[in-house]
Write an enzyme that holds these catalytic residues in place. Structure first.
Site, PDB file in Angstrom:
ATOM      1  N   GLU A 103      -5.500  -4.797  10.621  1.00  0.00           N
ATOM      2  CA  GLU A 103      -4.330  -3.803  10.797  1.00  0.00           C
ATOM      3  C   GLU A 103      -4.815  -3.100  12.198  1.00  0.00           C
ATOM      4  OE1 GLU A 103      -2.566  -2.569   6.865  1.00  0.00           O
ATOM      5  OE2 GLU A 103      -4.262  -1.530   6.951  1.00  0.00           O
TER       6      GLU A 103
ATOM      7  N   HIS B 258      -9.809   0.920   5.097  1.00  0.00           N
ATOM      8  CA  HIS B 258      -8.250   1.203   5.874  1.00  0.00           C
ATOM      9  C   HIS B 258      -8.531   2.055   6.794  1.00  0.00           C
ATOM     10  CE1 HIS B 258      -4.239   2.604   6.577  1.00  0.00           C
ATOM     11  NE2 HIS B 258      -4.004   1.522   5.963  1.00  0.00           N
TER      12      HIS B 258
ATOM     13  N   GLY C 166       2.847  -1.203   4.364  1.00  0.00           N
ATOM     14  CA  GLY C 166       2.648   0.348   3.775  1.00  0.00           C
ATOM     15  C   GLY C 166       4.282   0.891   3.636  1.00  0.00           C
ATOM     16  N   GLY C 167       4.643   1.567   4.644  1.00  0.00           N
ATOM     17  CA  GLY C 167       6.134   1.991   4.528  1.00  0.00           C
ATOM     18  C   GLY C 167       7.047   1.337   3.717  1.00  0.00           C
TER      19      GLY C 167
ATOM     20  N   GLU D 186      -6.987   4.618   7.866  1.00  0.00           N
ATOM     21  CA  GLU D 186      -6.630   6.021   7.406  1.00  0.00           C
ATOM     22  C   GLU D 186      -7.911   6.982   6.775  1.00  0.00           C
ATOM     23  OE1 GLU D 186      -2.981   5.603   5.407  1.00  0.00           O
ATOM     24  OE2 GLU D 186      -2.405   4.969   7.169  1.00  0.00           O
TER      25      GLU D 186
ATOM     26  N   ASN E 209       0.753  -1.145   0.107  1.00  0.00           N
ATOM     27  CA  ASN E 209       0.043   0.106   0.144  1.00  0.00           C
ATOM     28  C   ASN E 209       0.934   1.173  -0.017  1.00  0.00           C
ATOM     29  OD1 ASN E 209      -1.778   1.909   0.473  1.00  0.00           O
ATOM     30  ND2 ASN E 209      -2.235   1.480   2.815  1.00  0.00           N
ATOM     31  N   TRP E 210       1.023   1.909  -1.236  1.00  0.00           N
ATOM     32  CA  TRP E 210       1.932   2.730  -1.140  1.00  0.00           C
ATOM     33  C   TRP E 210       1.315   4.249  -0.686  1.00  0.00           C
ATOM     34  CZ3 TRP E 210       4.099   3.392  -7.041  1.00  0.00           C
ATOM     35  CH2 TRP E 210       4.700   2.076  -7.309  1.00  0.00           C
ATOM     36  N   LYS E 211      -0.009   4.287  -0.474  1.00  0.00           N
ATOM     37  CA  LYS E 211      -0.607   5.361   0.200  1.00  0.00           C
ATOM     38  C   LYS E 211      -0.135   6.663  -0.519  1.00  0.00           C
ATOM     39  CE  LYS E 211      -0.056   3.428   4.717  1.00  0.00           C
ATOM     40  NZ  LYS E 211      -0.157   3.329   6.166  1.00  0.00           N
TER      41      LYS E 211
END
Ligand code: PGA
Length: 253
Positions: free
Chosen positions: A170, A98, A237-238, A100, A9-11
């Site tokens: 998550e 998600h 993610g990161g 966020e 997940n590159w966001k």
């Protein structure tokens, strides 16, 4: 055997050139890497979906997912992207629910359930996310929170649709914080989620459902997390923003 998946997940990261570089690096590393049956999914920002599906269609080393979808299929919804549009771009997956989006964009379980429905209707596999806040875990309310998110966001599906869904646990306190759930905490919650599926849809479907772990998962802790019987991969993610790091995670089964 259920599917093992590692999804990135590159966001909201990467400029166009950086995205192109990352996709090409991923392609090259994945072509030359042994990762058994593990499926790889790359979820870039929408604006890079075509770039990503062009590479994925040609080289077939990863599938492409979106990070969000509108709950409505077409019309006057400025700024939104619909499931039929994603399908028409060869996008196979979509992250839905998600944390966020739940917190920054006020998405509730009802809206999330609508997004799951519209994705499935358009042959997009939802990666349905659930997770508790740290205060909810401290209050020992984490199982209830997950149950409500899953009940209201997902369990309105009939069996035929539910089997197409990928789930991701998550814990919000682990996302982007560097604090990972311990393998025991992850296994405990994944087992619980599987027990909820079993009660609702039966043992066979519970056994088939892929449940990913997400939250500060990296190449150092992925092996320990993925070794748990109910952890079927990761939503990263990161650590998905660097090709070498991400591919190491893909090889962590
Ligand atoms: P993280 O994010 O790996 O950076 O913690 C995971 C996610 O939000 O999907």
């Amino acid at each position: 055997m259920r599917k093992q998946i590692v999804a990135g997940n590159w966001k909201m990261n990467k400029t166009f050139i950086e995205a192109e570089d990352l996709l090409n690096d991923l392609k090259q590393l994945l072509e030359n890497s042994k990762h058994g049956n593990t499926l790889v999914v790359v979820c870039p920002p929408n604006i890079y979906l075509e770039l990503s599906t062009d590479i994925s269609d040609e080289f077939q080393v990863f599938d492409v997912g979106a990070q969000n979808v509108c709950n409505i299929e077409f019309g006057a919804h400025t700024g939104e992207v619909s499931a039929p549009m994603l399908f028409s771009m060869d996008v196979k997956y979509c992250i839905i629910g998600h944390s966020e989006r739940r917190s920054n964009f006020y998405e509730d379980n009802q809206l999330i359930s609508g997004k799951v429905g519209v994705a499935l209707k358009n042959k997009i596999t939802p990666i349905f996310c659930c997770g508790e806040q740290i205060s909810e875990r401290k209050a020992e309310n984490h199982f209830n929170i997950i149950k409500t998110q899953v009940d209201e966001g997902l369990f309105n599906l009939d069996k035929d649709d539910f089997v197409k869904v990928v789930m991701a646990y998550e814990p919000v306190w682990a996302i982007g914080t560097g604090v990972t759930a311990t393998p025991e905490q992850a296994q405990e919650m994944h087992k619980y989620i599987r027990s909820l599926i079993e009660k609702k849809y039966g043992t066979d479907i519970a056994g088939q459902t892929t449940i990913l772990y997400g939250g500060s998962c990296n190449s150092k802790n992925a092996k320990e997390l993925f070794a748990n019987p109910d952890v079927d991969g990761g939503l990263i993610g990161g650590a998905s923003l660097n090709a070498e790091e991400f591919v190491k995670i893909v090889q962590s089964f």
